[in-house]
Design an enzyme around this catalytic site. Structure first.
Site, short mmCIF file in Angstrom:
data_model
loop_
_atom_site.label_atom_id
_atom_site.label_comp_id
_atom_site.label_asym_id
_atom_site.label_seq_id
_atom_site.Cartn_x
_atom_site.Cartn_y
_atom_site.Cartn_z
N SER A 173 0.82 -1.07 -0.14
CA SER A 173 -0.12 -0.07 0.12
C SER A 173 0.79 1.32 0.00
CB SER A 173 -1.01 0.00 1.26
OG SER A 173 -0.37 0.14 2.43
N LYS A 195 -6.17 3.59 9.16
CA LYS A 195 -5.26 4.53 8.48
C LYS A 195 -5.76 6.00 8.68
CE LYS A 195 -3.14 1.58 5.22
NZ LYS A 195 -3.22 1.04 4.01
#
Ligand code: ADP
Length: 683
Positions: free
Chosen positions: A589, A632
């Site tokens: 990611s 996140k």
């Protein structure tokens, strides 16, 4: 000349005087030869008799050896014989010594026969006694020998105590039989044998397991929900799922019900939730941690063949909890490792599988222990590290990190109250403002959960308690505000920069989802004269290293689009570093962040510290979806990020993001890297 008298003793009762009538008797004539022969014969007979009778003194022989008169010898012998009174009188009345000798021979023979008979009876009796008492006598002997050797331990009484315990112990028949046979083994063992402890410990363990003990379960789910609400703030979805799970478990009793696994960063309430489940269902609670376990024997025990062997953690925990239907928390299942000692995850599967755990056998216990009434609850920090075979069978309930305001609520409604009580303070004497709590959250902690927050609040109250005790200021009211917080907690540990400022070129904030929750992950790029080598540091996993190579190739193949001097790319060595160096990082990611950091370095374009990004990149620049978006975003918000660039394909996940975060952050959805480039170019 030996003269025999007959003495008749008469008792005169009236005057209490004894009278005696004495008359002499005639002596029988006998030739000296005959007399001598008779004396010798009698002596020999007496001699053989004495050897047979153990309690007859042979002094009698000394007395008669010098006597030649048969009359006298026969009297002496008659005196020693164990005959009755009447017979003795008979001897006195028999004046003929020859007759007396005949009588003696008869009596000696009778006595010998009686003796013989006595012996026979003794032998018979002994045999009967032998069989029944042999064991007892042997044991007594062993005991006495040990006592003599100073080996007096309390084993015998210990055996009796254990036997008593076993008699009364509630367990299945096969277990009782096993206990008795182990007790026998223990009893016969020398106390100095090293094995004695092994057998003793084994018996103790079996006696301490709750084979048939269970606590009465509360099935009132409304009450259960109330209890969960009273201990934990928010977490509505999680609580709902727990109640659903309990309902299904009640209906499908006996059927296979899945095991719940609470997944989330530390301090979000996983352990305390499991404890509350135990409380609200009136079950006992027990917890083990399998973090770092790499040996299946840790789960299922060691065989009892060597000294120092132990049961596994499951049985040890069952021993502690004293009922066979507890809520059993297995912590950190994502931290188990697999190596040559076996795969603990597969033994854990046996423990958890409702079809197998009815017959769970610990290697040490050797007997089946029924775990089917246990309610297992698992916890993990990171879903993707749970061994796959296990993950399949679990009902995963995710708990995400808390936002600042959720933390504030938890602190106000639970933590502060709890800590005031724990520190012996009173509500009316202490107050802590919302801003003070928010400042603790922002400036003294950096976490997804509320564990450090609780610790810091405890620290404040500890200081207050101390000053109450030392300063005798119990009547004073303590108000903790943002202003005076530093006097309790010291200088701020974390400062969130409010100013929008540029990071040095080559540095870009990525977003990461770690086992501690979401966080920002700055990526640094530097280059210097070289031959186009790529160096990667910061404990990067293989997938992340590949992402870096993909990013570099993508830039090289699109260098014109990004206005990069191609020679610079080929005539430099490139170093990519991701702090903090010691923390392992992996996953795809960071793709768009790596690409941006490279472009920023080679074009000297500075990127704002308020921008964070996450997304996988392909060689064509396509941006692919990522996981853990909620975590996140919560992490990024905590770090003061106000713009997040993320894959368009993750748009649906924005629903889960708490409103208070959405209102502070601008989300930019991208399909291809060129969309990202547009954002940073216009910056
Ligand atoms: P974990 O097991 O997830 O690491 P814990 O269950 O140990 O976390 O929780 C740490 C502390 O935080 C506990 O004191 C707990 O009471 C508190 N806590 C966490 N979440 C909540 C919540 N939602 N409501 C109230 N207290 C909470």
């Amino acid at each position: 000349m030996y003269i025999k008298y007959i003495i008749l003793i008469l008792k005169n009762n009236e005057k209490n005087i004894l009278n005696a009538v004495i008359t002499s008797t005639t002596q029988f004539a006998m030739s000296p030869m005959d007399e001598k022969a008779l004396v010798r014969k009698l002596m020999r007979r007496v001699e053989t008799y004495i050897t047979k009778v153990p309690n007859m003194s042979n002094s009698i022989l000394a007395q008669i050896s010098d006597v030649n008169s048969i009359s006298k010898v026969s009297d002496i012998v008659a005196n020693y014989l164990p005959i009755e009174f009447d017979r003795r009188l008979e001897y006195l009345n028999t004046v003929n010594p020859y007759k007396r000798v005949i009588m003696l021979f008869e009596d000696i023979k009778t006595e010998e026969e009686i003796l013989e008979l006595d012996k026979k009876i003794d032998i018979k009796l002994k045999k009967v006694l032998d069989d029944s008492q042999k064991e007892f006598i042997l044991r007594e002997k062993i005991r006495l020998i040990r006592e003599e050797l100073g080996d007096v331990n309390l084993k015998e009484s210990d055996v009796n105590i254990l036997k008593d315990k076993i008699d009364k112990f509630k367990c299945p028949k096969n277990i009782k039989d096993k206990l008795y046979s182990e007790l026998k083994k223990y009893e016969l063992m020398n106390s100095n044998s090293p094995e004695v402890g092994v057998v003793r410990n084994y018996i103790e363990l079996i006696l301490s397991l709750p084979w048939e003990e269970s606590s009465k379960e509360n099935k009132d789910l409304k009450l259960a929900r109330k209890r969960l609400d009273s201990t934990h703030y928010g977490l509505d979805k999680v609580k709902e799922r727990i109640i659903e799970y309990l309902a299904v478990k009640q209906i499908s009793e006996g059927l296979k019900s899945p095991i719940i696994c609470l997944v989330g960063p530390p301090g979000v309430g996983k352990t305390t939730l499991a404890k509350s489940i135990a409380e609200c269902t009136s079950r006992n609670f027990v917890k083990i941690s399998v973090g770092g376990v790499n040996d299946e024997a840790e789960i299922i025990g060691h065989r009892r063949t060597y000294i120092g062997s132990n049961p596994g953690r499951i049985i040890n925990a069952m021993k502690k909890c004293k009922s066979n239907n507890p809520v059993f928390l297995i912590d950190e299942i994502d931290k188990m490792t697999k190596d040559i000692k076996g795969d603990p995850a597969s033994s854990l599967l046996e423990v958890l599988d409702p079809e197998q755990n009815k017959y769970f056998v610990d290697s040490y216990v050797e007997e089946e222990f029924d775990l089917s009434n246990v309610m297992f609850v698992l916890t993990a920090n990171y879903l993707y590290q749970i061994p796959e075979a296990l993950r399949d069978r679990l009902e995963i309930i995710e708990l995400s990190g808390y936002t600042e305001y959720e933390k504030l609520d938890i602190a106000k409604k639970h933590i502060v109250k709890k800590q005031i009580i724990e520190h012996g303070l009173k509500d009316k004497n202490v107050s802590i403002s919302d801003n003070a709590i928010l400042s603790i959250i922002r400036n003294y902690t950096k976490e997804a959960g509320v564990r450090d927050l609780e610790r810091e609040i405890a620290k404040v109250f500890r200081k207050i308690s101390t000053s109450v005790v030392i300063g005798e200021e119990s009547k004073k009211k303590y108000s903790i505000t943002e202003k005076n917080l530093e006097s309790y907690l010291g200088k701020k540990k974390y400062l969130i920069e409010d100013n929008n400022k540029k990071l040095p070129y080559g540095v870009v904030n990525g977003l990461a989802y770690t086992e501690f929750g979401g966080t920002i992950l700055p990526i640094e790029v530097a280059y210097y004269k070289g031959k186009g080598n790529l160096m990667l540091t910061g404990s990067l996993g293989d997938v992340m290293k590949e992402s870096a190579k993909i990013a570099l190739s993508y830039i090289k193949s699109n260098y014109e689009y990004f206005n990069i001097n191609y020679e610079l790319l080929t005539e430099s060595d490139i170093h990519i570093h991701v702090p903090e160096g010691a923390v392992p990082k992996d996953g795809p990611s960071a793709g768009i962040t790596l690409t941006t950091a490279l472009i920023s370095a080679f074009t000297k374009k500075e990127i704002s510290n308020k921008i964070g990004m996450t997304g996988e990149i392909t060689l064509r620049g396509d941006v692919l979806p990522i996981g853990g978006l909620k975590e996140k975003c919560i992490g990024a918000h905590r770090s003061g990020i106000n713009t997040i660039i993320l894959p368009k394909t993750n748009e649906k996940d924005l629903e889960e993001i708490p409103e208070e975060i959405k209102k502070d952050i601008k989300f930019i959805l991208v399909n291809n890297y060129k969309d990202v480039y547009k954002v940073i170019k216009e910056e």
